[in-house]
Design a protein around this motif. Structure first.
Motif, PDB file in Angstrom:
ATOM      1  N   LYS A 142       0.844  -1.195   0.000  1.00 23.32           N
ATOM      2  CA  LYS A 142       0.000   0.000   0.000  1.00 23.32           C
ATOM      3  C   LYS A 142       0.883   1.251   0.000  1.00 23.32           C
ATOM      4  CE  LYS A 142      -3.844  -2.183   2.506  1.00 23.32           C
ATOM      5  NZ  LYS A 142      -4.704  -2.109   3.721  1.00 23.32           N
ATOM      6  N   PRO A 143       1.472   1.594  -1.154  1.00 28.64           N
ATOM      7  CA  PRO A 143       2.365   2.764  -1.190  1.00 28.64           C
ATOM      8  C   PRO A 143       1.653   4.072  -0.886  1.00 28.64           C
ATOM      9  CG  PRO A 143       1.916   1.939  -3.409  1.00 28.64           C
ATOM     10  CD  PRO A 143       1.394   0.909  -2.456  1.00 28.64           C
ATOM     11  N   ALA A 144       0.319   4.118  -1.028  1.00 30.40           N
ATOM     12  CA  ALA A 144      -0.424   5.354  -0.750  1.00 30.40           C
ATOM     13  C   ALA A 144      -0.750   5.528   0.728  1.00 30.40           C
ATOM     14  CB  ALA A 144      -1.719   5.377  -1.568  1.00 30.40           C
ATOM     15  N   ASP A 145      -0.464   4.531   1.543  1.00 27.28           N
ATOM     16  CA  ASP A 145      -0.755   4.608   2.970  1.00 27.28           C
ATOM     17  C   ASP A 145       0.133   5.669   3.616  1.00 27.28           C
ATOM     18  OD1 ASP A 145      -1.328   4.269   5.621  1.00 27.28           O
ATOM     19  OD2 ASP A 145      -0.880   2.129   5.683  1.00 27.28           O
ATOM     20  N   ASN A 146      -0.469   6.663   4.261  1.00 28.89           N
ATOM     21  CA  ASN A 146       0.293   7.743   4.873  1.00 28.89           C
ATOM     22  C   ASN A 146       0.478   7.554   6.379  1.00 28.89           C
ATOM     23  OD1 ASN A 146       0.986   9.611   2.732  1.00 28.89           O
ATOM     24  ND2 ASN A 146      -1.212   9.924   2.470  1.00 28.89           N
ATOM     25  N   ALA A 147       0.407   6.323   6.841  1.00 27.70           N
ATOM     26  CA  ALA A 147       0.623   6.057   8.266  1.00 27.70           C
ATOM     27  C   ALA A 147       2.017   6.526   8.676  1.00 27.70           C
ATOM     28  CB  ALA A 147       0.481   4.559   8.545  1.00 27.70           C
ATOM     29  N   THR A 148       2.129   7.106   9.865  1.00 28.04           N
ATOM     30  CA  THR A 148       3.417   7.556  10.374  1.00 28.04           C
ATOM     31  C   THR A 148       4.251   6.347  10.811  1.00 28.04           C
ATOM     32  OG1 THR A 148       2.634   7.760  12.644  1.00 28.04           O
ATOM     33  CG2 THR A 148       2.344   9.677  11.186  1.00 28.04           C
ATOM     34  N   LEU A 149       5.528   6.602  11.059  1.00 30.41           N
ATOM     35  CA  LEU A 149       6.392   5.525  11.542  1.00 30.41           C
ATOM     36  C   LEU A 149       5.898   5.029  12.900  1.00 30.41           C
ATOM     37  CD1 LEU A 149       8.890   3.815  11.019  1.00 30.41           C
ATOM     38  CD2 LEU A 149      10.267   5.609  12.105  1.00 30.41           C
ATOM     39  N   ALA A 150       5.395   5.933  13.729  1.00 31.81           N
ATOM     40  CA  ALA A 150       4.862   5.531  15.037  1.00 31.81           C
ATOM     41  C   ALA A 150       3.657   4.618  14.881  1.00 31.81           C
ATOM     42  CB  ALA A 150       4.482   6.770  15.845  1.00 31.81           C
ATOM     43  N   GLU A 151       2.779   4.943  13.935  1.00 33.47           N
ATOM     44  CA  GLU A 151       1.586   4.119  13.708  1.00 33.47           C
ATOM     45  C   GLU A 151       1.964   2.756  13.153  1.00 33.47           C
ATOM     46  OE1 GLU A 151      -1.597   7.734  12.763  1.00 33.47           O
ATOM     47  OE2 GLU A 151      -0.394   6.862  11.153  1.00 33.47           O
ATOM     48  N   LEU A 152       2.911   2.720  12.237  1.00 28.50           N
ATOM     49  CA  LEU A 152       3.369   1.436  11.702  1.00 28.50           C
ATOM     50  C   LEU A 152       4.060   0.627  12.790  1.00 28.50           C
ATOM     51  CD1 LEU A 152       4.789   2.684   8.279  1.00 28.50           C
ATOM     52  CD2 LEU A 152       2.739   1.291   8.614  1.00 28.50           C
ATOM     53  N   GLY A 153       4.791   1.332  13.664  1.00 31.12           N
ATOM     54  CA  GLY A 153       5.486   0.646  14.745  1.00 31.12           C
ATOM     55  C   GLY A 153       4.523  -0.031  15.709  1.00 31.12           C
ATOM     56  N   LYS A 154       3.397   0.620  15.984  1.00 31.96           N
ATOM     57  CA  LYS A 154       2.397   0.009  16.862  1.00 31.96           C
ATOM     58  C   LYS A 154       1.869  -1.290  16.280  1.00 31.96           C
ATOM     59  CE  LYS A 154       0.705   4.260  19.074  1.00 31.96           C
ATOM     60  NZ  LYS A 154      -0.450   5.169  19.233  1.00 31.96           N
ATOM     61  N   GLN A 199      -3.055  10.809 -11.479  1.00 30.26           N
ATOM     62  CA  GLN A 199      -3.406   9.450 -11.038  1.00 30.26           C
ATOM     63  C   GLN A 199      -2.247   8.825 -10.262  1.00 30.26           C
ATOM     64  OE1 GLN A 199      -4.186   7.806 -14.917  1.00 30.26           O
ATOM     65  NE2 GLN A 199      -6.415   7.951 -14.687  1.00 30.26           N
ATOM     66  N   THR A 200      -1.043   8.985 -10.809  1.00 30.62           N
ATOM     67  CA  THR A 200       0.143   8.388 -10.191  1.00 30.62           C
ATOM     68  C   THR A 200       0.432   9.021  -8.844  1.00 30.62           C
ATOM     69  OG1 THR A 200       1.065   7.915 -12.387  1.00 30.62           O
ATOM     70  CG2 THR A 200       2.593   7.914 -10.520  1.00 30.62           C
ATOM     71  N   ALA A 201       0.297  10.336  -8.761  1.00 30.32           N
ATOM     72  CA  ALA A 201       0.555  11.033  -7.490  1.00 30.32           C
ATOM     73  C   ALA A 201      -0.343  10.494  -6.386  1.00 30.32           C
ATOM     74  CB  ALA A 201       0.338  12.538  -7.666  1.00 30.32           C
ATOM     75  N   TYR A 202      -1.640  10.395  -6.650  1.00 27.36           N
ATOM     76  CA  TYR A 202      -2.579   9.919  -5.631  1.00 27.36           C
ATOM     77  C   TYR A 202      -2.333   8.443  -5.299  1.00 27.36           C
ATOM     78  CZ  TYR A 202      -5.132  14.286  -6.411  1.00 27.36           C
ATOM     79  OH  TYR A 202      -5.483  15.611  -6.506  1.00 27.36           O
ATOM     80  N   ALA A 203      -2.044   7.631  -6.312  1.00 27.49           N
ATOM     81  CA  ALA A 203      -1.825   6.195  -6.093  1.00 27.49           C
ATOM     82  C   ALA A 203      -0.583   5.933  -5.262  1.00 27.49           C
ATOM     83  CB  ALA A 203      -1.720   5.475  -7.436  1.00 27.49           C
ATOM     84  N   CYS A 204       0.352   6.890  -5.272  1.00 24.78           N
ATOM     85  CA  CYS A 204       1.605   6.697  -4.543  1.00 24.78           C
ATOM     86  C   CYS A 204       1.669   7.482  -3.234  1.00 24.78           C
ATOM     87  CB  CYS A 204       2.789   7.073  -5.432  1.00 24.78           C
ATOM     88  SG  CYS A 204       2.997   5.985  -6.863  1.00 24.78           S
ATOM     89  N   GLY A 205       0.533   8.098  -2.858  1.00 29.73           N
ATOM     90  CA  GLY A 205       0.460   8.689  -1.531  1.00 29.73           C
ATOM     91  C   GLY A 205       0.651  10.182  -1.440  1.00 29.73           C
ATOM     92  N   TRP A 206       0.740  10.879  -2.572  1.00 26.72           N
ATOM     93  CA  TRP A 206       0.864  12.333  -2.528  1.00 26.72           C
ATOM     94  C   TRP A 206      -0.512  12.961  -2.634  1.00 26.72           C
ATOM     95  CZ3 TRP A 206       5.184   9.811  -4.506  1.00 26.72           C
ATOM     96  CH2 TRP A 206       6.427  10.235  -4.011  1.00 26.72           C
ATOM     97  N   ALA A 207      -0.894  13.783  -1.678  1.00 27.34           N
ATOM     98  CA  ALA A 207      -2.173  14.481  -1.729  1.00 27.34           C
ATOM     99  C   ALA A 207      -2.107  15.669  -2.670  1.00 27.34           C
ATOM    100  CB  ALA A 207      -2.578  14.947  -0.337  1.00 27.34           C
ATOM    101  N   ASN A 208      -0.896  16.182  -2.876  1.00 30.92           N
ATOM    102  CA  ASN A 208      -0.686  17.339  -3.746  1.00 30.92           C
ATOM    103  C   ASN A 208       0.200  16.922  -4.919  1.00 30.92           C
ATOM    104  OD1 ASN A 208       0.161  19.720  -4.988  1.00 30.92           O
ATOM    105  ND2 ASN A 208       0.162  20.867  -3.060  1.00 30.92           N
ATOM    106  N   PRO A 209      -0.323  16.897  -6.156  1.00 35.00           N
ATOM    107  CA  PRO A 209       0.490  16.501  -7.313  1.00 35.00           C
ATOM    108  C   PRO A 209       1.750  17.342  -7.487  1.00 35.00           C
ATOM    109  CG  PRO A 209      -1.826  16.510  -7.910  1.00 35.00           C
ATOM    110  CD  PRO A 209      -1.738  17.122  -6.535  1.00 35.00           C
ATOM    111  N   SER A 210       1.707  18.614  -7.062  1.00 31.75           N
ATOM    112  CA  SER A 210       2.891  19.466  -7.187  1.00 31.75           C
ATOM    113  C   SER A 210       4.047  18.932  -6.345  1.00 31.75           C
ATOM    114  CB  SER A 210       2.565  20.907  -6.771  1.00 31.75           C
ATOM    115  OG  SER A 210       1.611  21.473  -7.643  1.00 31.75           O
ATOM    116  N   ASN A 211       3.735  18.431  -5.153  1.00 30.08           N
ATOM    117  CA  ASN A 211       4.776  17.845  -4.305  1.00 30.08           C
ATOM    118  C   ASN A 211       5.334  16.574  -4.924  1.00 30.08           C
ATOM    119  OD1 ASN A 211       4.402  19.890  -2.454  1.00 30.08           O
ATOM    120  ND2 ASN A 211       3.034  18.702  -1.142  1.00 30.08           N
ATOM    121  N   PHE A 212       4.454  15.801  -5.552  1.00 29.88           N
ATOM    122  CA  PHE A 212       4.909  14.596  -6.245  1.00 29.88           C
ATOM    123  C   PHE A 212       5.850  14.963  -7.386  1.00 29.88           C
ATOM    124  CE2 PHE A 212       3.874  11.943 -10.079  1.00 29.88           C
ATOM    125  CZ  PHE A 212       4.739  10.906  -9.773  1.00 29.88           C
ATOM    126  N   ILE A 213       5.482  15.955  -8.175  1.00 31.00           N
ATOM    127  CA  ILE A 213       6.311  16.370  -9.314  1.00 31.00           C
ATOM    128  C   ILE A 213       7.687  16.811  -8.828  1.00 31.00           C
ATOM    129  CG2 ILE A 213       6.570  18.105 -11.140  1.00 31.00           C
ATOM    130  CD1 ILE A 213       3.478  18.031 -11.406  1.00 31.00           C
TER     131      ILE A 213
END
Length: 240
Positions: A142-154, A199-213
């Motif tokens: 799930k590359p689009a999952d924006n869970a933090t490291l703390a959340e993944l650690g739990k 499409q690619t930006a959202y599928a890979c976890g970026w909410a803002n396409p500009s940040n992905f670019i």
């Protein structure tokens, strides 16, 4: 899975390649060259319409390159040498395009070009620790999952401090850097398959396409749109 007695270069004249070794995954978009030293168990995977070229190096040349898997940007000269060395007639021993001495000279030129090139940040190291491996599986799935490291650690029963230390000691990077590289790998695959930038930006976890670019351009050296457009030129038209 396979391994070779000689180190070899894999070149993506078009498409996207992934070279998997026990050290991790090297992402090889078009006009990059992946180096796999001798003895490394590995396998290749192609994405999109991929033109893969392979060149093996003698030990005398291989020792001039890194002792670990690496990815290099192919200069114009390196590209032409790679294409020349892997032309169809070069697999015909009865009538090769180049003599043995000519091939030797071309290989030396190729290695010299790669030694002048900077290693590309396109190698995803494979973690050894079980806890990091568990997180890696979640991020790959799930590359689009924006869970933090703390959340993944739990989820796996490890603290943020422990996971950050493991990332630093094993992979030499932060969680943000690791996840960004993994997402760029997925983005390369999606773009090669024809998905657009948004499409690619959202599928890979970026909410803002500009940040992905911005992230994509920083790592790959060109925008997602230009990279995707290159496949429109390279992709067959389908007409006989």
């Amino acid at each position: 899975m396979q391994s070779h007695a000689r180190g070899h270069l894999i070149y993506a004249a078009s498409g996207v390649l992934a070279v998997h070794t026990e050290r991790g995954t090297s992402i090889v978009p078009a006009n990059r060259v992946a180096w796999t030293p001798a003895g490394f168990t590995h396998y290749h995977r192609a994405h999109g319409d991929t033109d893969m070229r392979i060149v093996f190096l003698a030990p005398s040349l291989a020792r001039l390159l890194p002792d670990h898997p690496a990815v290099f940007l192919a200069s114009g000269l390196a590209r032409e040498v790679l294409l020349a060395l892997t032309g169809p007639r070069n697999y015909d021993n009865a009538a090769p395009d180049y003599s043995r001495s000519a091939r030797s000279r071309l290989l030396r030129v190729l290695v010299d070009e790669l030694r002048e090139a900077h290693e590309q940040p396109l190698h995803l190291p494979e973690p050894r620790d079980d806890r990091l491996q568990a997180i890696a599986r979640m991020l790959y799935e799930k590359p689009a999952d924006n869970a933090t490291l703390a959340e993944l650690g739990k989820t796996i029963g490890a603290s943020t401090r422990t996971l950050s230390r493991l990332l630093r000691n094993e992979l030499g990077m932060t969680f943000y850097e690791w996840r960004t590289q993994l997402r760029i790998y997925h983005a390369l695959v999606l773009l090669a398959d024809g998905h657009n930038t948004i499409q690619t930006a959202y599928a890979c976890g970026w909410a803002n396409p500009s940040n992905f670019i911005a992230a994509f351009t920083n790592i790959i050296g060109t925008t997602p749109g230009r990279y995707r457009d290159s496949f429109a030129v390279l992709r067959p038209s389908g007409r006989g």
